[in-house]
Design a protein around this motif. Structure first.
Motif, PDB file in Angstrom:
ATOM      1  N   VAL A  43       0.877  -1.234   0.076  1.00 44.26           N
ATOM      2  CA  VAL A  43       0.078  -0.180   0.003  1.00 44.26           C
ATOM      3  C   VAL A  43       0.815   1.314   0.024  1.00 44.26           C
ATOM      4  N   TYR A  44       1.965   1.186  -0.798  1.00 51.78           N
ATOM      5  CA  TYR A  44       3.075   2.372  -0.640  1.00 51.78           C
ATOM      6  C   TYR A  44       2.324   3.527  -1.173  1.00 51.78           C
ATOM      7  N   SER A  45       1.775   3.448  -2.259  1.00 51.85           N
ATOM      8  CA  SER A  45       1.205   4.784  -2.791  1.00 51.85           C
ATOM      9  C   SER A  45       0.302   5.321  -1.939  1.00 51.85           C
ATOM     10  N   ALA A  46      -0.577   4.466  -1.334  1.00 51.55           N
ATOM     11  CA  ALA A  46      -1.731   5.223  -0.420  1.00 51.55           C
ATOM     12  C   ALA A  46      -1.032   5.636   0.752  1.00 51.55           C
ATOM     13  N   ALA A  47      -0.063   5.088   1.257  1.00 54.64           N
ATOM     14  CA  ALA A  47       0.514   5.597   2.479  1.00 54.64           C
ATOM     15  C   ALA A  47       1.156   6.788   2.358  1.00 54.64           C
ATOM     16  N   ILE A  48       1.723   7.220   1.455  1.00 53.62           N
ATOM     17  CA  ILE A  48       2.524   8.525   0.980  1.00 53.62           C
ATOM     18  C   ILE A  48       1.396   9.716   1.165  1.00 53.62           C
ATOM     19  N   GLU A  49      -0.006   9.436   1.120  1.00 57.13           N
ATOM     20  CA  GLU A  49      -0.926  10.690   1.345  1.00 57.13           C
ATOM     21  C   GLU A  49      -1.435  10.553   2.708  1.00 57.13           C
ATOM     22  N   LEU A  50      -1.166   9.812   3.563  1.00 56.48           N
ATOM     23  CA  LEU A  50      -1.829   9.582   4.877  1.00 56.48           C
ATOM     24  C   LEU A  50      -1.777  11.012   5.562  1.00 56.48           C
ATOM     25  N   LYS A  51      -0.483  11.770   5.255  1.00 53.44           N
ATOM     26  CA  LYS A  51      -0.212  12.936   6.033  1.00 53.44           C
ATOM     27  C   LYS A  51      -0.713  14.132   5.744  1.00 53.44           C
ATOM     28  N   ASP A  52      -1.707  14.074   4.261  1.00 52.41           N
ATOM     29  CA  ASP A  52      -2.343  15.077   3.417  1.00 52.41           C
ATOM     30  C   ASP A  52      -3.594  15.631   4.229  1.00 52.41           C
ATOM     31  N   ILE A  53      -3.437  16.012   5.612  1.00 52.32           N
ATOM     32  CA  ILE A  53      -4.689  16.350   6.238  1.00 52.32           C
ATOM     33  C   ILE A  53      -4.885  17.859   6.348  1.00 52.32           C
ATOM     34  N   GLY A  54      -6.123  18.436   6.136  1.00 50.34           N
ATOM     35  CA  GLY A  54      -6.515  19.661   6.282  1.00 50.34           C
ATOM     36  C   GLY A  54      -7.783  20.150   6.777  1.00 50.34           C
ATOM     37  N   VAL A  55      -7.750  21.153   7.347  1.00 44.60           N
ATOM     38  CA  VAL A  55      -9.080  21.710   7.910  1.00 44.60           C
ATOM     39  C   VAL A  55      -9.253  23.284   7.810  1.00 44.60           C
ATOM     40  N   THR A  56     -10.406  23.559   7.644  1.00 44.09           N
ATOM     41  CA  THR A  56     -10.858  25.190   7.390  1.00 44.09           C
ATOM     42  C   THR A  56     -12.170  25.492   8.059  1.00 44.09           C
ATOM     43  N   LEU A  57     -11.956  26.246   8.915  1.00 48.56           N
ATOM     44  CA  LEU A  57     -12.975  27.136   9.684  1.00 48.56           C
ATOM     45  C   LEU A  57     -13.739  28.050   8.917  1.00 48.56           C
ATOM     46  N   THR A  58     -15.032  27.938   8.869  1.00 50.74           N
ATOM     47  CA  THR A  58     -15.823  29.060   8.058  1.00 50.74           C
ATOM     48  C   THR A  58     -16.865  29.601   8.732  1.00 50.74           C
ATOM     49  N   GLU A  59     -17.298  30.681   8.481  1.00 52.40           N
ATOM     50  CA  GLU A  59     -18.267  31.823   9.120  1.00 52.40           C
ATOM     51  C   GLU A  59     -19.103  32.110   8.219  1.00 52.40           C
ATOM     52  N   ASN A  60     -20.499  31.652   8.234  1.00 52.13           N
ATOM     53  CA  ASN A  60     -21.532  32.308   7.191  1.00 52.13           C
ATOM     54  C   ASN A  60     -21.097  31.973   5.674  1.00 52.13           C
ATOM     55  N   GLU A  61     -20.519  30.607   5.587  1.00 60.56           N
ATOM     56  CA  GLU A  61     -20.200  30.100   4.293  1.00 60.56           C
ATOM     57  C   GLU A  61     -18.887  30.548   3.691  1.00 60.56           C
ATOM     58  N   LYS A  62     -18.093  31.549   4.419  1.00 59.22           N
ATOM     59  CA  LYS A  62     -17.071  31.927   4.161  1.00 59.22           C
ATOM     60  C   LYS A  62     -15.678  31.496   5.039  1.00 59.22           C
ATOM     61  N   PRO A  63     -14.688  30.966   4.185  1.00 55.81           N
ATOM     62  CA  PRO A  63     -13.584  30.545   5.109  1.00 55.81           C
ATOM     63  C   PRO A  63     -12.979  31.718   5.857  1.00 55.81           C
ATOM     64  N   VAL A  64     -12.470  31.295   6.863  1.00 58.18           N
ATOM     65  CA  VAL A  64     -11.834  32.233   7.965  1.00 58.18           C
ATOM     66  C   VAL A  64     -10.335  31.884   8.210  1.00 58.18           C
ATOM     67  N   SER A  65     -10.217  30.479   8.712  1.00 57.87           N
ATOM     68  CA  SER A  65      -8.711  30.010   8.988  1.00 57.87           C
ATOM     69  C   SER A  65      -8.730  28.587   8.442  1.00 57.87           C
ATOM     70  N   LYS A  66      -7.550  28.331   8.012  1.00 64.04           N
ATOM     71  CA  LYS A  66      -7.221  26.880   7.445  1.00 64.04           C
ATOM     72  C   LYS A  66      -5.825  26.427   7.885  1.00 64.04           C
ATOM     73  N   ARG A  67      -5.530  25.206   7.658  1.00 61.48           N
ATOM     74  CA  ARG A  67      -4.178  24.521   7.957  1.00 61.48           C
ATOM     75  C   ARG A  67      -4.405  23.377   7.029  1.00 61.48           C
ATOM     76  N   ASP A  68      -3.708  23.517   5.952  1.00 63.51           N
ATOM     77  CA  ASP A  68      -3.654  22.293   5.163  1.00 63.51           C
ATOM     78  C   ASP A  68      -2.218  21.987   4.919  1.00 63.51           C
ATOM     79  N   PHE A  69      -1.886  20.393   5.081  1.00 60.73           N
ATOM     80  CA  PHE A  69      -0.648  19.844   4.575  1.00 60.73           C
ATOM     81  C   PHE A  69      -0.443  19.912   3.126  1.00 60.73           C
ATOM     82  N   VAL A  70       0.751  20.532   2.596  1.00 62.15           N
ATOM     83  CA  VAL A  70       1.114  20.890   1.273  1.00 62.15           C
ATOM     84  C   VAL A  70       1.570  19.370   0.498  1.00 62.15           C
ATOM     85  N   PRO A  71       0.927  18.912  -0.130  1.00 66.38           N
ATOM     86  CA  PRO A  71       1.212  17.672  -0.755  1.00 66.38           C
ATOM     87  C   PRO A  71       2.478  17.591  -1.374  1.00 66.38           C
ATOM     88  N   ASP A  72       3.150  16.336  -1.396  1.00 60.43           N
ATOM     89  CA  ASP A  72       4.574  16.305  -1.626  1.00 60.43           C
ATOM     90  C   ASP A  72       5.430  17.399  -1.447  1.00 60.43           C
TER      91      ASP A  72
END
Lengths: 261, 177
Positions: A43-72
């Motif tokens: 499962v080598y090719s899938a394991a390489i993306e395990l850390k590509d986690i990201g989340v965004t906080l929104t307010e009234n449907e607009k993004p306010v803050s985020k932190r996303d792992f940059v792929p590769d």
């Protein structure tokens, strides 16, 4: 036998036995590593993306803050911290009004590349803020419950942790996996500063002069939201480890509709 | 010699135990946050001003700079034998409970680009004393009391403003004639 015992007691014998023990230990560790490597290879090719986690906080449907792992990338994060409630006064004619019910819908978006579990910690408190917007003093003597935040979609989508809730802090858990690219329904609806605020006064009398001081006069109310996201792989262990939940707390969440997987 | 054997035995046991400890698991997590807020007015201070001419008092209520928005109402009292007549420019209405109510929300004074105070006043209500004697004696005086009250603007679930006169902030009055 005696010869063996004699040899074993000698310096050469001791050293030899020690070296054999080290070789046996090392060999067993290598064997384990080989087993793990062969499993990962499938499962080598899938394991390489395990850390590509990201989340965004929104307010009234607009993004306010985020932190996303940059792929590769070599552990680089794409992050931005915004400010809540910036557009709020537009709802009340351009300036903040005590007692006005402001539409404030906070939600979470999975902006990463893996599914995740999310929870939110919301804080409400009073503080003294200087002209630069920096908090100079937190007013723990003032009542946070006068900052009303109405929850939304409780039970159907969000679980409020009533066991740890205080007047200042609330923790809410999204009750299922948040897939990549999707957003939760809002967990808040309205924000209102209690209209009884102007009546919270302290009066003192000195030399026949009555002085009235408004307890909340010139004080700033603050609302803070923190979003935590964790991988779904080994979900139960991941949640307990990352969020510090005991087995009992996790079982309480399950009883309230939280779903693993 | 015996001590060395014990030491080596313990070292061997420690190595074996370490090999049996499972490797630590690291989970991928991320976190973000945001904060916001506003400062509440530091006071709700009002004052009534009046001017008198031809037995008529012009009433003006001032909501001072830095105060929150309010609703105001006013009424007047005169001694027995005198009557009171109110005139409004349209911004005041008779509540038919003895009080006259200022219709708009009274916001606090602000400063213009020159730093001068603007706005924040509720005017347009005048009180005329009636039944004045045709030949009042020199030195004769009478008192007309103007009373006003204010209450912070409240909002219903639709965001529409209203006044709750069961809870008043400021009550003031003037006396004179």
């Amino acid at each position: 036998m005696k010869a063996f015992q004699k040899w074993r007691s000698s310096g050469a014998g001791i050293i030899t036995l020690f070296v054999v023990a080290v070789i046996l230990f090392t060999t067993s560790a290598i064997t384990g590593a080989q087993a793990a490597l062969s499993i990962r290879s499938d499962v080598y090719s899938a394991a390489i993306e395990l850390k590509d986690i990201g989340v965004t906080l929104t307010e009234n449907e607009k993004p306010v803050s985020k932190r996303d792992f940059v792929p590769d990338s070599a552990y680089v994060w794409d992050e931005y911290i915004g400010q809540l409630l910036v557009d709020m006064p537009e709802q009340s004619g351009g300036s903040f009004k005590i007692g006005f019910p402001y539409q404030e819908r906070f939600a979470v978006t999975n902006s990463g590349r893996i599914d995740e579990y999310v929870r939110v910690r919301v804080y409400r408190y009073w503080a003294v803020v200087d002209e630069n917007g920096e908090m100079t003093e937190k007013r723990c003597d003032l009542d946070p419950s006068l900052i009303h935040l109405t929850w939304d979609n409780l039970g159907s989508d969000w679980i409020l942790d009533t066991d740890t809730e205080t007047a200042e802090r609330s923790i809410l858990y999204y009750n299922r996996i948040l897939p990549v690219g999707e957003s939760t329904v809002p967990f808040t609806e309205l924000l209102t500063v209690d209209s009884a605020l102007p009546y919270q006064v302290t009066q003192t009398t000195e030399n026949g002069v009555i002085t009235t001081v408004y307890d909340y006069g010139g004080v700033t109310f603050l609302v803070e939201a923190e979003v935590d996201a964790v991988q779904t792989h080994n979900g139960r262990d991941a949640i307990q480890s990352a969020w510090g939940l005991t087995d009992e707390q996790l079982e309480t969440l399950f009883a309230q509709g939280f779903r693993i997987g | 010699m015996k001590k060395r054997r014990i030491f080596l035995f313990l070292l061997l046991a420690a190595l074996i135990l370490c090999a049996s400890v499972p490797s630590a698991m690291a989970y991928f997590t991320t976190q973000t946050k945001a904060m916001g807020g506003y400062t509440v007015p530091d006071r709700f201070i009002t004052e009534v001003e009046e001017s008198l001419h031809d037995w008529t008092k012009e009433i003006t209520i001032v909501n001072f700079e830095g105060s929150g928005p309010i609703f105001v109402r006013a009424r007047a009292y005169a001694g027995s034998g005198y009557g009171i007549e109110y005139q409004s420019d349209g911004n005041w209405y008779d509540g038919e409970d003895g009080w006259w109510y200022y219709r708009p929300i009274l916001y606090a004074q602000t400063r213009d680009e020159h730093g001068a105070l603007v706005g924040g006043t509720a005017s347009g209500l005048s009180v005329t004393i009636s039944n004045i004697p045709d030949d009042p004696r020199v030195g004769e005086s009478f008192n007309v009391v103007v009373v006003y009250e204010s209450t912070p603007v409240q909002y219903d679930e639709n965001g529409d403003p209203y006044a709750d006169w069961t809870m008043t902030l400021d009550t003031g009055e003037t006396i004179g004639g």
